[in-house]
Design an enzyme around this catalytic site. Structure first.
Site, PDB file in Angstrom:
ATOM      1  N   LYS A 136       9.276   8.539  17.699  1.00  0.00           N
ATOM      2  CA  LYS A 136       8.279   8.977  16.966  1.00  0.00           C
ATOM      3  C   LYS A 136       7.519   7.631  16.197  1.00  0.00           C
ATOM      4  CE  LYS A 136       9.562   9.847  12.500  1.00  0.00           C
ATOM      5  NZ  LYS A 136       8.763   9.173  11.344  1.00  0.00           N
ATOM      6  N   ASN A 137       8.411   6.600  16.005  1.00  0.00           N
ATOM      7  CA  ASN A 137       7.793   5.496  15.400  1.00  0.00           C
ATOM      8  C   ASN A 137       7.090   4.436  16.045  1.00  0.00           C
ATOM      9  OD1 ASN A 137       8.578   6.631  13.009  1.00  0.00           O
ATOM     10  ND2 ASN A 137      10.367   5.471  12.526  1.00  0.00           N
ATOM     11  N   CYS A 156       7.465  10.612   3.626  1.00  0.00           N
ATOM     12  CA  CYS A 156       8.795  11.098   3.064  1.00  0.00           C
ATOM     13  C   CYS A 156       8.842  10.560   1.402  1.00  0.00           C
ATOM     14  CB  CYS A 156       9.904  10.229   3.752  1.00  0.00           C
ATOM     15  SG  CYS A 156      10.134  11.234   5.220  1.00  0.00           S
ATOM     16  N   ARG A 212       6.218   4.176  -1.914  1.00  0.00           N
ATOM     17  CA  ARG A 212       5.540   3.654  -0.249  1.00  0.00           C
ATOM     18  C   ARG A 212       4.472   2.674  -0.783  1.00  0.00           C
ATOM     19  NH1 ARG A 212       8.222   6.750   3.390  1.00  0.00           N
ATOM     20  NH2 ARG A 212       7.897   5.163   4.902  1.00  0.00           N
ATOM     21  N   ASP A 215      17.176   4.201   8.665  1.00  0.00           N
ATOM     22  CA  ASP A 215      16.974   5.638   9.096  1.00  0.00           C
ATOM     23  C   ASP A 215      18.187   6.239   9.797  1.00  0.00           C
ATOM     24  OD1 ASP A 215      13.609   4.747  10.537  1.00  0.00           O
ATOM     25  OD2 ASP A 215      14.578   4.968   8.530  1.00  0.00           O
ATOM     26  N   ARG A 262       9.149  17.209  11.473  1.00  0.00           N
ATOM     27  CA  ARG A 262       8.226  15.903  11.762  1.00  0.00           C
ATOM     28  C   ARG A 262       8.872  14.825  12.399  1.00  0.00           C
ATOM     29  NH1 ARG A 262       7.640  13.090   5.911  1.00  0.00           N
ATOM     30  NH2 ARG A 262       6.327  12.154   7.281  1.00  0.00           N
TER      31      ARG A 262
HETATM   32  C1  EPZ Z   1       8.588   2.428   8.809  1.00  0.00           C
HETATM   33  O1  EPZ Z   1       8.100   2.891   7.821  1.00  0.00           O
HETATM   34  C2  EPZ Z   1       9.254   3.730   9.510  1.00  0.00           C
HETATM   35  N1  EPZ Z   1       8.160   4.833   9.377  1.00  0.00           N
HETATM   36  C3  EPZ Z   1      10.517   4.227   8.449  1.00  0.00           C
HETATM   37  O2  EPZ Z   1      10.943   5.193   9.289  1.00  0.00           O
HETATM   38  C4  EPZ Z   1      11.373   3.100   8.574  1.00  0.00           C
HETATM   39  O3  EPZ Z   1      12.504   3.610   7.689  1.00  0.00           O
HETATM   40  C5  EPZ Z   1      10.848   1.790   8.022  1.00  0.00           C
HETATM   41  O4  EPZ Z   1       9.539   1.234   8.807  1.00  0.00           O
HETATM   42  C6  EPZ Z   1      11.687   0.625   7.943  1.00  0.00           C
HETATM   43  O5  EPZ Z   1      12.268   0.417   9.133  1.00  0.00           O
HETATM   44  C7  EPZ Z   1       7.239   4.842  10.521  1.00  0.00           C
HETATM   45  O6  EPZ Z   1       7.388   3.935  11.542  1.00  0.00           O
HETATM   46  C8  EPZ Z   1       6.227   5.848  10.422  1.00  0.00           C
HETATM   47  P1  EPZ Z   1       8.086  -0.846   5.782  1.00  0.00           P
HETATM   48  P2  EPZ Z   1       7.272   1.756   6.780  1.00  0.00           P
HETATM   49  O7  EPZ Z   1       6.728  -1.313   5.648  1.00  0.00           O
HETATM   50  O8  EPZ Z   1       6.564   0.819   7.814  1.00  0.00           O
HETATM   51  C9  EPZ Z   1       8.123  -1.752   1.382  1.00  0.00           C
HETATM   52  C10 EPZ Z   1      11.531   7.524   9.320  1.00  0.00           C
HETATM   53  O9  EPZ Z   1      12.650   8.074   8.876  1.00  0.00           O
HETATM   54  N2  EPZ Z   1       6.688  -2.104   1.625  1.00  0.00           N
HETATM   55  O10 EPZ Z   1       9.226  -1.660   6.768  1.00  0.00           O
HETATM   56  O11 EPZ Z   1       6.393   2.419   5.603  1.00  0.00           O
HETATM   57  C11 EPZ Z   1       8.357  -0.578   1.309  1.00  0.00           C
HETATM   58  O12 EPZ Z   1       8.469   0.424   0.260  1.00  0.00           O
HETATM   59  C12 EPZ Z   1      10.640   6.515   8.579  1.00  0.00           C
HETATM   60  O13 EPZ Z   1      11.510   7.613  10.535  1.00  0.00           O
HETATM   61  C13 EPZ Z   1       5.723  -2.810   0.482  1.00  0.00           C
HETATM   62  O14 EPZ Z   1       6.313  -3.126  -0.418  1.00  0.00           O
HETATM   63  O15 EPZ Z   1       8.375   0.682   6.254  1.00  0.00           O
HETATM   64  C14 EPZ Z   1       9.874  -0.555   1.778  1.00  0.00           C
HETATM   65  O16 EPZ Z   1      10.573  -0.769   0.524  1.00  0.00           O
HETATM   66  C15 EPZ Z   1      11.279   6.675   7.302  1.00  0.00           C
HETATM   67  N3  EPZ Z   1       4.325  -2.831   0.780  1.00  0.00           N
HETATM   68  C16 EPZ Z   1      10.042  -1.881   2.539  1.00  0.00           C
HETATM   69  O17 EPZ Z   1       8.840  -2.556   2.378  1.00  0.00           O
HETATM   70  C17 EPZ Z   1       4.042  -2.482   1.816  1.00  0.00           C
HETATM   71  O18 EPZ Z   1       2.678  -2.815   2.069  1.00  0.00           O
HETATM   72  C18 EPZ Z   1      10.026  -1.604   4.008  1.00  0.00           C
HETATM   73  O19 EPZ Z   1       9.045  -0.892   4.343  1.00  0.00           O
HETATM   74  C19 EPZ Z   1       4.754  -1.910   2.901  1.00  0.00           C
HETATM   75  C20 EPZ Z   1       6.219  -1.641   2.621  1.00  0.00           C
END
Ligand code: EPZ
Length: 417
Positions: free
Chosen positions: A22-23, A115, A120, A305, A398
């Site tokens: 998915k990701n 989610c 986020r 995850d 999803r």
């Molecule tokens: C991706 O989310 C995945 N989603 C998530 O999978 C996964 O848990 C996550 O990466 C971490 O591996 C998709 O690929 C669609 P991040 P993403 O940016 O990109 C903070 C699932 O269950 N952050 O690595 O949103 C954020 O709040 C989902 O399949 C900022 O502060 O994750 C988090 O605390 C859930 N500012 C941390 O960084 C930003 O601009 C890591 O988020 C972006 C993120």
């Protein structure tokens, strides 16, 4: 599908085919905006998030055809604004921004949804695009971005490791003028797959999978064909299903090297693991798992995850286990549902839980809060005593393709209501 009736006391055994990631599929769909040539993508999982992403692309004017393979033609995009009702549904919609900006110099989207696992923000995405020369204004939750001429390649240090922001910057930089270096980049296998896809289209990206990604911008991209990598989190979920139910499951059409941290922890729990080129077998040999100490971190660390699935494993293990979540600030909501089933879980501070393992969970009415929690509660129902009713399973579809059907083929007894 809104709720599931799950019979308990099951041992799960057999073979399961893993779907496409998915990701990896979600960002790659949006990356197709970068080229006016046709692309063909195979092994795309059939998920609601994917369907919403396709609706978004169609809204922009992208032509889509699906016949086992996804045919995408983004030559006639004529809208550079994405509607609220679609954007709000998936976090992945943020990945429209970089490609529209890089190819057309403008984009307007609402802040994305996703989610409920904590705040986020998208500041890292926006700051990266601003560094590449974009002008971005945020008004009434709407991101309005434009650039005169082309984006300009830059050295960008990510103040926090972010999968999503690394993808946004990498995609925008493919068409920028000059060199971009993303330092402290996320290293997930999905990012490697996206870079492989973009390079197939003629991009110049090296270093994806390491913490430094180098991109040399090109004027335009071509067409191409790509097969999505297997879903490492779906694989891990089925391996936990075998471990928690003391069964033996073989996952086929997967990629063992993407699960090193997960396999290490499952071995520590007492599982016997065998792997081949594209399969992983977990044999729990009818034994109760040993408790584990888990600390989530960016890849190649233990994936956030898989946090909920391992909380379930710790709930029925021998001993006391702990799980510390370092990526998201509110990803323990599901623990209240496991406690309803008898699990002895205490939230120590806001990012650590302690689990005192018990031999058996008891069935209950449980409510899903996000897609990984949904899979976890269904697995909990499979091993609990009695009939568990799992509500709000719209979260599940999803991110998991045919999850109840795949579990039923492994000996579960799940009815979709
Ligand atoms: C991706 O989310 C995945 N989603 C998530 O999978 C996964 O848990 C996550 O990466 C971490 O591996 C998709 O690929 C669609 P991040 P993403 O940016 O990109 C903070 C699932 O269950 N952050 O690595 O949103 C954020 O709040 C989902 O399949 C900022 O502060 O994750 C988090 O605390 C859930 N500012 C941390 O960084 C930003 O601009 C890591 O988020 C972006 C993120």
């Amino acid at each position: 599908m809104s709720k599931l009736y799950v019979e308990g006391n099951k041992s799960l055994n057999g073979n399961v085919i893993i779907s496409g990631s998915k990701n990896a599929a979600l960002p790659i769909l949006f990356m197709s905006i970068l080229t006016e040539e046709k692309v063909k993508i195979s092994n795309v999982p059939n998920l609601t998030d994917i369907n919403i992403a396709l609706k978004l692309l169609i809204y922009l004017g992208v032509k889509i055809k699906y016949n086992k393979i996804l045919y995408i033609d983004a030559s006639s995009i004529n809208i550079f604004y994405a509607p609220y009702h679609l954007i709000k549904k998936i976090r992945a919609s943020i990945w429209i921004l970089g490609p529209l900006l890089a190819r057309f110099g403008k984009a307007k989207i609402f802040l994305p949804g996703g989610c409920k696992i904590g705040n986020r923000p998208v500041d890292l995405h926006l700051n990266g695009l601003i560094k590449l020369g974009a002008t971005i204004t945020l008004k009434n939750n709407c991101i309005d971005a434009y650039v005169k001429g082309r984006l300009q390649g830059k050295y960008i240090f990510m103040k926090r490791i972010s999968v999503g922001a690394t993808i946004t910057i990498m995609s925008a930089a493919t068409l920028a003028e000059g060199f971009t270096i993303i330092d402290n980049a996320a290293r997930e296998p999905e990012i490697v797959d996206i870079a492989k896809f973009l390079n197939t289209l003629g991009a110049n990206i090296i270093g994806a999978g390491s913490n430094k990604i180098y991109i040399k911008g090109v004027i335009k991209l071509n067409g191409g064909t790509h097969k999505i990598i297997p879903d490492r989190i779906e694989t891990g979920t089925f391996l936990v299903a075998a471990a928690a139910s003391q069964g033996l499951i073989t996952c086929h059409e997967t990629e063992p090297k993407h699960l090193n941290s997960i396999l290490m922890k499952l071995t520590e729990a007492g599982a016997k693991i065998k792997t081949g080129k594209d399969w992983i077998q977990l044999d729990m040999r009818g034994k109760r798992p040993k408790s584990l100490h888990i600390h989530t971190s960016p890849y190649p660390g233990f994936p956030t995850d898989m946090q909920a699935q391992f909380a379930l494993l710790n709930s029925i293990s021998e001993g006391i286990g702990t799980i510390t979540e370092t990526i998201f600030d509110n990803r323990f909501i599901y623990t209240s549902e496991l406690i309803n089933m008898g699990a002895k879980i205490k939230v120590q501070n806001n990012n650590t839980i302690i689990c005192h393992g018990i031999p058996k969970l008891t069935s209950s009415n449980v409510f899903c809060s996000d897609l990984r929690a949904s899979a976890t509660l269904i697995l909990a129902g499979c091993i609990a005593v009695g009939l568990t009713i799992v509500h709000r399973t719209y979260h599940l579809i999803r991110g998991y393709e045919l999850f109840p059907d795949k579990l039923n083929q492994l000996g579960a007894d799940i009815k979709i209501i």
